[in-house]
Design an enzyme around this catalytic site. Sequence first.
Site, mmCIF file in Angstrom:
data_model
loop_
_atom_site.group_PDB
_atom_site.id
_atom_site.type_symbol
_atom_site.label_atom_id
_atom_site.label_comp_id
_atom_site.label_asym_id
_atom_site.label_seq_id
_atom_site.Cartn_x
_atom_site.Cartn_y
_atom_site.Cartn_z
ATOM 1 C CB THR A 98 44.442 17.629 31.852
ATOM 2 O OG1 THR A 98 45.122 16.479 32.338
ATOM 3 C CG2 THR A 98 42.968 17.566 32.221
ATOM 4 C CG ASN A 102 44.679 23.369 39.382
ATOM 5 O OD1 ASN A 102 43.906 22.543 39.874
ATOM 6 N ND2 ASN A 102 45.644 23.933 40.072
ATOM 7 C CG ASP A 125 40.787 9.680 45.487
ATOM 8 O OD1 ASP A 125 39.777 9.319 44.861
ATOM 9 O OD2 ASP A 125 41.294 8.990 46.387
ATOM 10 N N GLY A 167 43.808 6.319 38.849
ATOM 11 C CA GLY A 167 44.759 7.027 39.710
ATOM 12 C C GLY A 167 45.463 6.069 40.636
ATOM 13 C CB SER A 168 47.796 6.581 43.333
ATOM 14 O OG SER A 168 48.615 7.084 42.312
ATOM 15 N NE ARG A 238 52.122 9.699 44.621
ATOM 16 C CZ ARG A 238 51.104 9.308 43.866
ATOM 17 N NH1 ARG A 238 51.205 8.201 43.156
ATOM 18 N NH2 ARG A 238 49.991 10.009 43.824
ATOM 19 C CG ASP A 433 39.000 15.002 49.002
ATOM 20 O OD1 ASP A 433 38.923 14.522 50.145
ATOM 21 O OD2 ASP A 433 38.016 15.426 48.377
ATOM 22 N N GLY A 434 43.877 14.167 48.969
ATOM 23 C CA GLY A 434 45.092 13.898 48.214
ATOM 24 C C GLY A 434 45.862 15.133 47.798
HETATM 25 C C1 LIG Z 1 50.442 -1.590 58.382
HETATM 26 C C2 LIG Z 1 49.437 -1.338 57.351
HETATM 27 C C3 LIG Z 1 48.892 0.058 57.385
HETATM 28 C C4 LIG Z 1 47.855 0.267 56.341
HETATM 29 C C5 LIG Z 1 46.989 1.445 56.621
HETATM 30 C C6 LIG Z 1 45.990 1.572 55.558
HETATM 31 C C7 LIG Z 1 45.026 2.673 55.788
HETATM 32 C C8 LIG Z 1 44.609 3.203 54.467
HETATM 33 C C9 LIG Z 1 43.536 4.237 54.568
HETATM 34 C C10 LIG Z 1 43.506 4.971 53.282
HETATM 35 C C11 LIG Z 1 42.577 6.130 53.300
HETATM 36 C C12 LIG Z 1 42.632 6.771 51.972
HETATM 37 C C13 LIG Z 1 41.880 8.043 51.929
HETATM 38 C C14 LIG Z 1 42.035 8.634 50.546
HETATM 39 C C15 LIG Z 1 43.019 9.421 50.214
HETATM 40 C C16 LIG Z 1 43.208 9.888 48.792
HETATM 41 O O1 LIG Z 1 42.398 10.989 48.531
HETATM 42 C C17 LIG Z 1 44.652 10.281 48.588
HETATM 43 C C18 LIG Z 1 44.907 10.697 47.128
HETATM 44 O O2 LIG Z 1 44.540 9.692 46.244
HETATM 45 P P1 LIG Z 1 45.030 9.667 44.697
HETATM 46 O O3 LIG Z 1 44.834 11.038 44.125
HETATM 47 O O4 LIG Z 1 44.172 8.643 43.991
HETATM 48 O O5 LIG Z 1 46.462 9.321 44.710
HETATM 49 N N1 LIG Z 1 45.514 9.162 48.915
HETATM 50 C C19 LIG Z 1 46.291 9.156 49.994
HETATM 51 O O6 LIG Z 1 46.376 10.115 50.717
HETATM 52 C C20 LIG Z 1 47.107 7.903 50.243
HETATM 53 C C21 LIG Z 1 46.918 7.370 51.626
HETATM 54 C C22 LIG Z 1 47.713 6.095 51.776
HETATM 55 C C23 LIG Z 1 47.954 5.756 53.206
HETATM 56 C C24 LIG Z 1 48.880 4.580 53.383
HETATM 57 N N1 LIG Z 2 48.222 17.101 32.443
HETATM 58 C C1 LIG Z 2 48.579 17.148 33.729
HETATM 59 N N2 LIG Z 2 49.888 17.326 34.061
HETATM 60 C C2 LIG Z 2 50.279 17.323 35.364
HETATM 61 N N3 LIG Z 2 49.425 17.190 36.410
HETATM 62 C C3 LIG Z 2 48.120 17.014 36.125
HETATM 63 C C4 LIG Z 2 47.635 16.989 34.784
HETATM 64 N N4 LIG Z 2 46.294 16.801 34.804
HETATM 65 C C5 LIG Z 2 45.948 16.735 36.118
HETATM 66 N N5 LIG Z 2 47.033 16.866 36.904
HETATM 67 C C6 LIG Z 2 47.121 16.817 38.391
HETATM 68 O O1 LIG Z 2 47.674 15.555 38.757
HETATM 69 C C7 LIG Z 2 47.370 15.322 40.133
HETATM 70 C C8 LIG Z 2 47.231 13.851 40.452
HETATM 71 O O2 LIG Z 2 46.269 13.289 39.625
HETATM 72 P P1 LIG Z 2 45.477 11.960 39.920
HETATM 73 O O3 LIG Z 2 44.719 11.664 38.667
HETATM 74 O O4 LIG Z 2 44.703 12.099 41.144
HETATM 75 O O5 LIG Z 2 46.606 10.861 40.081
HETATM 76 P P2 LIG Z 2 47.141 10.102 41.381
HETATM 77 O O6 LIG Z 2 46.019 9.286 41.890
HETATM 78 O O7 LIG Z 2 48.260 9.244 40.861
HETATM 79 O O8 LIG Z 2 47.584 11.133 42.356
HETATM 80 C C9 LIG Z 2 46.098 16.098 40.397
HETATM 81 O O9 LIG Z 2 46.355 16.998 41.431
HETATM 82 C C10 LIG Z 2 45.797 16.849 39.113
HETATM 83 O O10 LIG Z 2 45.457 18.196 39.380
#
Ligand SMILES: CCCCCCCCCCCCC/C=C/[C@@H](O)[C@H](COP(=O)(O)O)NC(=O)CCCCC
Ligand SMILES: Nc1ncnc2c1ncn2[C@@H]1O[C@H](COP(=O)(O)OP(=O)(O)O)[C@@H](O)[C@H]1O
Length: 473
Positions: A98, A102, A125, A167-168, A238, A433-434
């Site tokens: 990508t 989007n 996610d 991802g993260s 982060r 979902d993030g």
């Molecule tokens: C004192 C210790 C406290 C620890 C609490 C831990 C609870 C964690 C629950 C996490 C639920 C995560 C649900 C998923 C969320 C993801 O969709 C979202 C985006 O993910 P990505 O695109 O891969 O980055 N992640 C979050 O919103 C991060 C939540 C982190 C909370 C500490």
């Molecule tokens: N080439 C790109 N440049 C910048 N952002 C992008 C690109 N491709 C996808 N994204 C966006 O990056 C965001 C985070 O991506 P993700 O793979 O979930 O990483 P993370 O888990 O670190 O948040 C998503 O919202 C997605 O839409």
Amino acid sequence: MQWKHMCKPHAFTVHYVQRMKKHRWRCKAVTFWCSDEVLCCHWLQALNDLLEQQTWRPKHLLVYINPYGGKKKGKQIYENKVAPLFSLASISTEVIVTEYANHARDNLYEVNLEKYDGIVCVGGDGMFSEVLHGLIGRVQKDADVDQNNPKVPLSRCNMRIGIIPAGSTDCVCFATVGINDPVTSALHIILGDCQPLDVSSVHHKNMFLKYSVSLLGYGFYGDVLKGSEKNRWLGPARYDFSGFKTFLSHRYYEGTVCFQPAKWAVGSPRDKVCCTFGCYICRQSSKQLEEQQRVKTNGLESNEKENWTVVKGKFMAINAANMSCACPRSPRGLSPAAHLADGTADLILVRKCSRLDFLRHLIRHTTSNNDQFDFPFVDVHRIKSFQFTPKHFDEEDTESTDLGIIGKKNFAQICTDHPSCGCNQLNSVWNCDGETLEQTALEMRVHCQLIKLFARGIEESQKQEDDTNPSRV
Ligand SMILES: CCCCCCCCCCCCC/C=C/[C@@H](O)[C@H](COP(=O)(O)O)NC(=O)CCCCC
Ligand SMILES: Nc1ncnc2c1ncn2[C@@H]1O[C@H](COP(=O)(O)OP(=O)(O)O)[C@@H](O)[C@H]1O
Ligand SMILES: [Ca+2]
């Protein structure tokens, strides 16, 4: 050994999947030797015939890679760990790296989907959410379904999506496979696994906002996400930084939640029955939901508006979990007994409490035995839909928000009771979902088994499942 005596040995190698510790899968190989060429060819032919019969295995895949997700290693992970396995399994691929956010979603509206047996997304996610929106949106467009109508039954998507975690948080992968490991996910795709998944639609009045498969969270998780975006350069860390800051700010938000309990569902959020491979609760609940919908279309049931429960209050967090939301930070997840494909979500309401109590609640997410719902300020309900209206929202919002149940009220109050943080922030944001949502007043509805993943759910641990005595798939 026999091979020493062969003058003209013939051989073939069979690659197979072996289960290792903690849901990890690995590809192993065994080579068979034979002195008789004809016999060797017969074996090869028989094995290839058997493989041909496995029509559920994908042959052509469309792959989207987010090069900026997580630790920015998506491309590397795909090229080094996944592509060699796909080629070994004779899977052809079209790969799109990508170029902007989007890109994948928009591309899915144009591409000829008939050429592919599945879609693979490499990222977190957020990236999965993009692909999900592209696929669901495309299927609704082709079926002439209006996504802006919150009550419309959506058209099911038959094309499977595979997730290579890069991802993260990677919660969707973790909660459906049991581990965030690119090789394991690639092997689930190659074997053609299939896991149906519930999807929730999120609307603001008659305007479609987003779909959600994991967490739709307001308050704590919304604030963590919003705060984390400024520090994207920190990568996955982060969330820890922002989580710590958000915890210290100790904010709560006022509003009204209305929800419809999923009365027909088998099981409850605190029954400790987790969703596993071939889940009985998912099979039984979806069957009962279908039966209920059949009764309704035959006009045998009264108006569904009657079954709403209303909760008004001050909340630290409002979380709707469509699945357990397990991830490495929380190995059992936000709602350990939530199910992947039962047509319900678990609505967790964390009311205003002391900092220490909130910390105790959070810490229970990280341990294996303690019940994070066992607090007087936490309630959890298994639901099919809910609506939220914040106490404070502006004129424009007031005019456009009429969710039918709550109605319009006087929301122009100034926040006077946030002494702990001294903030002027009246509303939180939703973490969907993030992705953050602009609107705070919304309604959510679960659509049972709307999509399918290349996964099989969490396999129950077996005693022999360790590195010294692994089992074969
Ligand atoms: C004192 C210790 C406290 C620890 C609490 C831990 C609870 C964690 C629950 C996490 C639920 C995560 C649900 C998923 C969320 C993801 O969709 C979202 C985006 O993910 P990505 O695109 O891969 O980055 N992640 C979050 O919103 C991060 C939540 C982190 C909370 C500490
Ligand atoms: N080439 C790109 N440049 C910048 N952002 C992008 C690109 N491709 C996808 N994204 C966006 O990056 C965001 C985070 O991506 P993700 O793979 O979930 O990483 P993370 O888990 O670190 O948040 C998503 O919202 C997605 O839409
Ligand atoms: Ca569910």
